[in-house]
Motif scaffolding. Structure first.
Motif, PDB file in Angstrom:
ATOM      1  N   ARG A 156       0.035  -1.803   3.431  1.00 29.54           N
ATOM      2  CA  ARG A 156       0.578  -1.152   3.559  1.00 29.54           C
ATOM      3  C   ARG A 156       1.075   0.336   2.271  1.00 29.54           C
ATOM      4  NH1 ARG A 156       4.979  -1.577   7.158  1.00 29.54           N
ATOM      5  NH2 ARG A 156       7.034  -0.364   5.924  1.00 29.54           N
ATOM      6  N   GLU A 157       0.984  -0.798   0.957  1.00 28.10           N
ATOM      7  CA  GLU A 157       0.614   0.346  -0.392  1.00 28.10           C
ATOM      8  C   GLU A 157      -1.266   1.342  -0.575  1.00 28.10           C
ATOM      9  OE1 GLU A 157       1.198  -3.081  -2.761  1.00 28.10           O
ATOM     10  OE2 GLU A 157       2.805  -2.984  -2.170  1.00 28.10           O
ATOM     11  N   GLU A 161      -1.494  -3.946  10.722  1.00 29.02           N
ATOM     12  CA  GLU A 161      -0.439  -5.263   9.699  1.00 29.02           C
ATOM     13  C   GLU A 161      -0.428  -6.001  10.593  1.00 29.02           C
ATOM     14  OE1 GLU A 161       3.342  -2.969   9.264  1.00 29.02           O
ATOM     15  OE2 GLU A 161       2.403  -1.149   8.987  1.00 29.02           O
ATOM     16  N   ARG A 188      -0.083  -7.797   3.514  1.00 29.23           N
ATOM     17  CA  ARG A 188       0.391  -6.664   5.078  1.00 29.23           C
ATOM     18  C   ARG A 188       0.717  -5.202   3.649  1.00 29.23           C
ATOM     19  NH1 ARG A 188       6.071  -6.172   6.430  1.00 29.23           N
ATOM     20  NH2 ARG A 188       6.496  -4.944   7.872  1.00 29.23           N
ATOM     21  N   ASP A 189       1.696  -6.621   3.378  1.00 27.64           N
ATOM     22  CA  ASP A 189       2.111  -5.340   1.688  1.00 27.64           C
ATOM     23  C   ASP A 189       1.074  -4.649   0.924  1.00 27.64           C
ATOM     24  OD1 ASP A 189       4.824  -6.013   1.709  1.00 27.64           O
ATOM     25  OD2 ASP A 189       4.690  -7.547   0.301  1.00 27.64           O
ATOM     26  N   LEU A 201       2.457 -12.509   4.197  1.00 25.27           N
ATOM     27  CA  LEU A 201       3.530 -10.758   4.188  1.00 25.27           C
ATOM     28  C   LEU A 201       2.829  -9.825   3.091  1.00 25.27           C
ATOM     29  CD1 LEU A 201       4.886 -13.168   5.822  1.00 25.27           C
ATOM     30  CD2 LEU A 201       6.971 -11.928   4.391  1.00 25.27           C
TER      31      LEU A 201
END
Lengths: 338, 338, 338, 338, 338, 338
Positions: free
Chosen positions: B248-249, B269, B244-245, B241
């Motif tokens: 995304r960031e 993702e 994926r963060d 997870l």
């Protein structure tokens, strides 16, 4: 002079064209119109395409259809090809069951089954070339060559499975060649990566394992007009053990002329029986050598990728993902379009 | 003129040679001789080798050893290197704890930990080069480059795991590069094999997925003198997870300058969160796209091969197979010798 | 005239008696007394009993013990047998390693291992008699007889497992005979119960399956002085597949003289590979014929009953049930006493 | 003088013969001919056979069939028996619902259900005889006898299951007797094999366990005209616990007159609750005594053999193996014919 | 006048204070100093605390300790309490085994075991009060009251488990009361939420189920000086079935005076046997009624919360999470401190 | 003056009453009568009830039905309501598709879907009130309020699932409110029970976790006229991860104005991702904090109770228990009636 009529395949025809075709009848279903009149929906296929269309009650073929045509039989059909809103259809002009003499015109029942996009003989040649070029040990190379050439004809037509993956004519060869190429890549890569491994990675074994891992499927299934079916041996013993038998039989045959060094035969047998990895998938032992691990991975990715391609091609459920009623038992994402 | 004494690593020394070394003390164990006299067995290591030897009760270092030396601390040691029946040993001539100024002479605590056989900076450069060459989409390429360069320093030293595979300095980079190369091979191969796939295989995504699949490990674990340890975030959330963060960031950061097309971010993702395939291995979703499948396979084979290499290197049980008390929880075959 | 000293086994001796014994040293452990004096605890065994006692530092055997005696070696020992609070012990008078000539006095290394309570040759004869009496088909009977007589010597000494059940000399024969008897009972019973079964239950096959189901263990394990160990073939392939190989090899050998009818060989192979029922226990296929089902059940109950007997004999934990740290991984009830 | 018409069962009739029959209507299905005319297919059965045939629209029974006949009801039918290409059929001459007075002519609704091939009373007598002869302990024997005689009537008709195995009238008795016989065999065998077992194998308990292991099914299911159905108690508690209740209730009832020694009752309760072995099959505890192990095995083989017989009898799929859509959820091999 | 010495518990003492204590000896371990001198480490506990300290070789208690003191026995100890870097310790002044007459001074062996923080009698009273207030049906209330008052003494001292949760004196009562309170909350809540449920939620049953769900533990385990142990009945049958027995026995006892309406008894039995939900946790049936579901949940959360509290209290491993070697077999997060 | 015709819902109508209704057509099925005449069975629903009735071939609506009406569309229907043996039916007087202007008369497509029995706005208000009253920490309260108010409209209509539980308009809110109330109860209870817990139970977090645990469903599914469907993001990522994203995004948004103390955000994220407990249910981590455990339990019981209510309401199979073909995959007991 009917000879002037060309013999084509469904894929070769263009709308409005008339030709002769060798087709397998796949469907004959009695239905009713909204006004309650009975009619038949029939399906025919050859190796590259399948068509489906109605035979109405007032069609000149209505009686023949009801009383004589049967799914599972092969027909020589003269027809005009049409493309409609309901998909490709045929207007039948002539139809009769195939006779022996049609072989002279190129009829081959296996040509009516779905088949690999690749030419079997060419795939076979390439597989043999890989064996000759990349298996250094004389004995092992002869063993592999012996099994390939000894099963030449069977290999050209065999599917890799009844339903799961590469389930079409030539599918076993297509899958085997693809797995073997990945084996080559992985063996070269990891031999270079871990030069200190003891005993060192045996690339010969990885290549041989790639070529032979599914060889037992030749006896596990037999090709029939309407697809592949398990043999008694296939049901009671399974391709994993049969494949190992075939290797052992060939090794015994070659024993007088040439010997496999050390434990090489044992390691090759292990590669074959462990290639499905899990006991519930049929492997009595997990991969216990680096060679067996690589062959398992090369096989696994090729089978799963093929399944995913088939699922994306065939699934008709709505929404961004496919249904999970498929061979992978999971949703596959088909994207959100343009 | 003590400056004339060379500063070497354990692997560089030859028997009888004297040199200065920067070492991490790993073991200090009080034992007794057969005649019941107490002595210490001490261990020291640097990045490439570990030595272990006794400090007898009548040694000039006996008191220092008992009262001052402590495992987990770093020492500058002047010693003569010897090879004995009990393995490589040191005759210590001088020893003191490392001081800040030693950095000037090349001391770096991470150099005393086990490390990748490959040069981290070189691996980093190669990874970056692959991203630049093989990711065609501008936005995706910038996202990947941004994550690589933004985590440059951390990547150079990070292990891929605490225990499972590539558990050494630079291990994350080594594993990532190897996975990415296999991703390149598989993406090219299957894109060519199945040109009809819709949507077509996105090679950009496979390459980006290979590079970024384990990026979350940078926050899941932190490097300490005595190895890697899970952070609170790593324990409660997990690297899948977190990775994926990070993606995304970075995507949010880049959003103003450049956009990812369509559902590309979502698919990336998904590649990351599905790369372990099974929920019990931490992936909340299985690979649902062809890209995710390929990244999973490339990761899986690299990790398992590394484990098998380590098991064959470390296992000391007798017989033709290793014990099954290892990370794979199975026997591995080590062969029957010559 | 040392010939007057009898050569006995440990089980034959009574307290205070002196005799010569052929013993396997099983333990040599260096310990310390409460006053910190070193001594050794040594263990010796023959086929029926094991003894363990100290060699104190002031014993005349102290030096020999420390410097010459080694576990895993066989010794001719003259000793006085004693029974003490710490169990049976020996006062050693003479001790030397066994020499080749001791064979003339009856030394046989396998006699020093734990063994079946039943006479191997008698069990072998009975098994052969069952085959001759109850297998009606000529070909199948010859195949079974061929495998029994061709492995006569090996069968007399082989254990059924390294640890699980019947793990002692002659254990394979003991287990096989017991399973075969139950097969006879079940085949007769269910043939009578369901006379309408098609194809009818083949009692020949059930009996042959009982006799041959574990025959592969002859190659899976090899007997060593200190117990049984897996061979390379045993580790990589396993006894289930090897047993089938042995049947196929014998069938091939006999093929010229006599033929097995129809699918009998295939059904026999299936009985062997399915006898453990579950893939995770090594069977690639479950029992798919009535014959395979009966052999599986006869095998299963015999193995589990033997385990339960061993657990009740060996467990020393307190309370009404045994510990669950045993081969069945469950508590066994030992009753509440009188 | 219609009394001269014999009352027969379907199995007793020969082609062309006319007789009276008591039959259960099992099927009434409205269908259409190819020319779209509606007709009914009806089915009737008695204990030994089932027939199915059409009632055409122009049949004299057409109106009765549509408006009055109902599946689940019992009929007295006068008919001529015929054997056709579509299986055995009836030409109905007379038909009416069964009335109370038919009992005098031998009508018994349970006689119309599928039933054991063996005479229930005879099986009951034999079971009782085994209990009397082979259970030595007075208290235990009385307990078993009490449960048998107290449930005499119910036992004569009860099935062993709704669907799984022995799912027919008298099936519980048939299964129980068969299991008990195997229990006798195994108890005698293993008591002789392991005379040293402590506590010794209690044969009384094995026999009692065989007889009583499924006794709870008497309350778990109730017999209805159209088959067995679970009771509320059966659904919420299950036969395993109910069977133990019945044993405890009988033991309490007998307590004043005769006592069970030591922990015998507890061990018997354990035999019953553990006889399915696995928690997911309903046993809260695995067999923890040798007696419980033997009863479990005797039950297991009898149930599975019965299932396999039924699968081989009923499966109609093509090829060398049955479909895997059956109670065992696996293929069963039916052989390759002559 | 020794009577002036107060009799205290370990928790009541302050550093330097001298008092008499009734203690259970829990540990006696022979160790050696660094200079190789033997000494003992001994441990003593009472209900609230445990102490551990050395008895050196030159202590006046050295001989007594070695030859007379034994773990598992109770002692009256006069000692001075000290708090040291190694935890709380005792300087023993007098020590003797407990004698019968000590009961007069308040000695009670169960007071030396770990115990609930709550007063057992008070918890019992509250449980009884809930039954009286919230179970409306007369018969059910009497059944519950009968089981509570009939097991009053046993309930006051019983633990809820040997190891898992609430494993201390009074733990069963503490757990039962807590579960029952949650049952009250959930029953009120969901009765109000789903008024249309048919049959309506039976709050009486939920409350009775909460109170009685673990009542079988009274017979499954027995309290001993050194903790709880399984009885034979507990091992072979288990608390889930025993609890149902106790309910049925009480219902039978009350049957003459008062009747339970409809299927209430059956539903209560079901609540008890299903409260662990999964077969592998001992429940032969899952919760099949709303009442059973609520009791299961109330039980589950109370047990797991108690485990988590114990894990956070006892775990001593470093880092942000506990080890996973605990009863939940998972990491628990302990936070990152201030 | 058609305005005088009242606009009602199906639930508000009484037999014989005529009114206007806004209805969703759910079914249109072509069937045939026994005399082979075609007719349609049509279904219409609004939020509270569903009706189903035939449109015969001679109906004035027959042509319209066949050619114009379509399931999935909304209609304004004037009809007389009737209750018949076949359930509630409508006699249609007028019917037309809904037009935009109908919104003025109260038409709202979501009102035609099944919906919560509770008023969404009222539930929303109560949830907000709980957050304001029971979350003490300013930052956390603002985060929760921000997410509630920022998703106000979506929350009012969202279901909690497509099929499993609370699968109706407003279901997410209904479930969330119920879970949050149980969270309040459990947090208060266990905080009082274990005051010694370190770190102490954070009630704020339990309440916030209850409110936010399923917030990701707002993006996982989207409401459509014919029910909820998974979005691409929902399929590839899942509501558990999306919910955590939403929390992180809101936290980032608030970061400038107010900070969450210490590891509170991390613990909240963990509550969300662990709330389904098992990896195979989508949680990558199990509850590792007391707060996460309580939220999981509160969620679990609410979902399962709702499922059980729906099963008891909808199942139509005969006998004392429901079929096991339901969302819980088990039988549910419906009692034995009066």
């Amino acid at each position: 002079m009917p000879r002037t009529m060309p013999i084509l395949t469904l894929s070769e025809m263009s709308p409005g064209q008339e030709a002769d075709l060798f087709l397998l009848m796949t469907v004959k279903e009695e239905l009713k119109t909204k006004t309650n009149k009975p009619y038949y929906r029939v399906g025919f296929r050859d190796g590259g395409r399948e068509v489906s269309f109605p035979i109405w009650g007032d069609s000149p073929w209505a009686v023949d259809c009801r009383e004589r045509w049967n799914p599972g039989l092969f027909y020589k059909v003269r027809a005009v090809y049409q493309e409609t809103n309901f998909g490709p259809q045929l207007e039948i002009r002539k139809i009769r069951e195939v006779v022996e003499a049609d072989a002279a015109d190129g009829f081959d029942p296996t040509l009516c089954l779905p088949r690999s996009r690749f030419d079997p003989q060419q795939m076979f040649d390439e597989l043999l070339a890989i064996a000759r070029q990349h298996i250094g040990d004389d004995g092992l190379r002869q063993l592999v060559e012996g099994l390939l050439t000894g099963n030449h004809t069977a290999l050209l037509g065999h599917p890799a499975a009844r339903r799961n993956h590469h389930a079409y004519v030539g599918g076993l060869l297509e899958h085997t060649l693809s797995v073997t190429r990945t084996c080559l890549y992985l063996a070269d890569k990891y031999a270079e990566y871990y030069p200190m491994l003891k005993p060192p990675l045996d690339k010969d074994l990885v290549v041989a394992g790639g070529i032979l891992h599914d060889i037992g499927k030749l006896r596990e299934m037999e090709q029939r007009p309407d697809g592949a079916a398990h043999t008694a041996e296939g049901s009671l013993i399974g391709h994993i053990l049969i494949g190992r038998d075939m290797v052992r039989e060939m090794a015994a045959e070659l024993r007088d002329s040439i010997a496999l060094p050390g434990d090489m035969l044992l390691r090759l047998e292990h590669v074959i029986i462990s290639h499905q990895r899990l006991p519930e998938w049929g492997s009595p032992k997990p991969p216990m050598t680096p060679e067996a691990l690589l062959v398992h991975v090369a096989d696994d990715v090729d089978a799963k990728y093929n399944m995913m391609v088939a699922i994306l091609r065939d699934d008709t459920s709505p929404g961004p993902v496919t249904s999970r009623k498929n061979i992978l038992m999971q949703h596959v994402y088909r994207g959100v379009g343009e």
